[in-house]
Design an enzyme around this catalytic site. Sequence first.
Site, PDB file in Angstrom:
ATOM      1  N   ASP A 226       0.854  -1.172   0.000  1.00  0.00           N
ATOM      2  CA  ASP A 226       0.000   0.000   0.000  1.00  0.00           C
ATOM      3  C   ASP A 226       0.897   1.231   0.000  1.00  0.00           C
ATOM      4  O   ASP A 226       2.088   1.139   0.308  1.00  0.00           O
ATOM      5  CB  ASP A 226      -0.937   0.011   1.211  1.00  0.00           C
ATOM      6  CG  ASP A 226      -2.120   0.928   0.996  1.00  0.00           C
ATOM      7  OD1 ASP A 226      -2.965   0.587   0.148  1.00  0.00           O
ATOM      8  OD2 ASP A 226      -2.190   1.985   1.624  1.00  0.00           O
ATOM      9  N   THR A 227       0.326   2.351  -0.332  1.00  0.00           N
ATOM     10  CA  THR A 227       1.047   3.621  -0.357  1.00  0.00           C
ATOM     11  C   THR A 227       0.199   4.670   0.335  1.00  0.00           C
ATOM     12  O   THR A 227      -1.014   4.710   0.125  1.00  0.00           O
ATOM     13  CB  THR A 227       1.294   4.082  -1.813  1.00  0.00           C
ATOM     14  OG1 THR A 227       2.009   3.068  -2.505  1.00  0.00           O
ATOM     15  CG2 THR A 227       2.073   5.380  -1.853  1.00  0.00           C
TER      16      THR A 227
END
Length: 105
Positions: free
Chosen positions: A74-75
Amino acid sequence: MRVVLASKSPRRREILSSLGIAFDIVSADADESSDITDPALLVRELALRKGRATRELLKARGEWNDDTLIIASDTVVAMEGEILGKPKDENDARRMLSMLSGKSH
């Protein structure tokens, strides 16, 4: 070994492809709500949720076995102590872009 990318991200797909890794894309919906305020802890938690949701989807489809590797990530963007998630509306998007404008993030 079957490699599964738990993401629809074109960039993540590009990275794995550039490494010559054969993989399937299977992306399951995962709850992204959280009270975690530390960006590093938050991305770890969200990646874990996405990986688990993908595993459960594969199991439900009868496609899971112990020789399956799921890659989930994820970012998040954090600026001035605030984790910038998805904008709530157009005004929120403008606020975020203004906050990021001209700064490294």
